[in-house]
Design an enzyme around this catalytic site. Structure first.
Site, mmCIF file in Angstrom:
data_model
loop_
_atom_site.group_PDB
_atom_site.id
_atom_site.type_symbol
_atom_site.label_atom_id
_atom_site.label_comp_id
_atom_site.label_asym_id
_atom_site.label_seq_id
_atom_site.Cartn_x
_atom_site.Cartn_y
_atom_site.Cartn_z
ATOM 1 N N THR A 113 34.781 32.868 90.804
ATOM 2 C CA THR A 113 34.036 33.176 89.584
ATOM 3 C C THR A 113 33.783 34.674 89.443
ATOM 4 O OG1 THR A 113 31.878 32.886 90.659
ATOM 5 C CG2 THR A 113 32.889 30.922 89.680
ATOM 6 N N ASP A 114 33.370 35.061 88.240
ATOM 7 C CA ASP A 114 33.007 36.454 87.992
ATOM 8 C C ASP A 114 31.486 36.568 87.904
ATOM 9 O OD1 ASP A 114 32.316 35.503 85.462
ATOM 10 O OD2 ASP A 114 34.071 36.351 84.472
ATOM 11 N N PHE A 115 31.001 37.700 87.492
ATOM 12 C CA PHE A 115 29.557 37.946 87.454
ATOM 13 C C PHE A 115 28.809 36.982 86.538
ATOM 14 C CE2 PHE A 115 31.170 40.285 83.900
ATOM 15 C CZ PHE A 115 30.179 40.204 82.931
#
Length: 144
Positions: free
Chosen positions: A19-21
């Site tokens: 996942t990203d931020f």
């Protein structure tokens, strides 16, 4: 003789590292998921990428992605259980075109059309007959 499934399926759990931020699956993670599914598709027809690279098909070969058209429709999130489906669409002299879909249950998240090309000695080369035969099994399973 082993039965070849027309649509190969690979289950993948989404981890924090995917996942990203924002907590959504980072777009490049889907490409890794699809790469794993393509490798498993090769295994399903008896093709081992390491053996091919070491010359198991008359000469050392490997596959590279020539083109990929990706449609990101909906995001996945951490802990989702995804299914990557891979289907053979078309066989060329040195290439195989596939459709790959990433689903969460029946919900389509990502769809990609991928063309992979056989490479040997630094350039595209025709598929060796024993590799072509295996890819034809995938296509014939699709039509059955």
């Amino acid at each position: 003789m082993k039965t070849i499934e027309p649509c190969q399926r690979l289950s993948i759990r989404v981890y924090y590292e995917d996942t990203d931020f924002s907590g959504l699956v980072y777009h490049a993670s889907y490409l890794r998921f699809m790469e794993r599914a393509r490798t498993e598709m090769l295994r399903s027809v008896g093709l081992d990428q390491r053996a091919l690279l070491e010359g198991a098909a008359s000469a050392p070969i490997f596959f590279v992605v020539r083109s990929m058209d990706v449609d990101f429709r909906k995001p996945a999130t951490m802990d989702d259980l995804l299914t990557v489906e891979t289907e053979a669409l078309e066989l060329g002299g040195a290439s195989l075109t596939l459709e790959q879909r990433v689903l969460r249950q029946a919900e389509l998240l990502v769809r990609a059309k991928v063309k992979v090309v056989c490479v040997g000695d630094g350039r595209a080369r025709r598929l060796p007959p024993e590799v072509r035969d295996k890819f034809e099994l995938l296509l014939s399973a699709q039509k059955a």
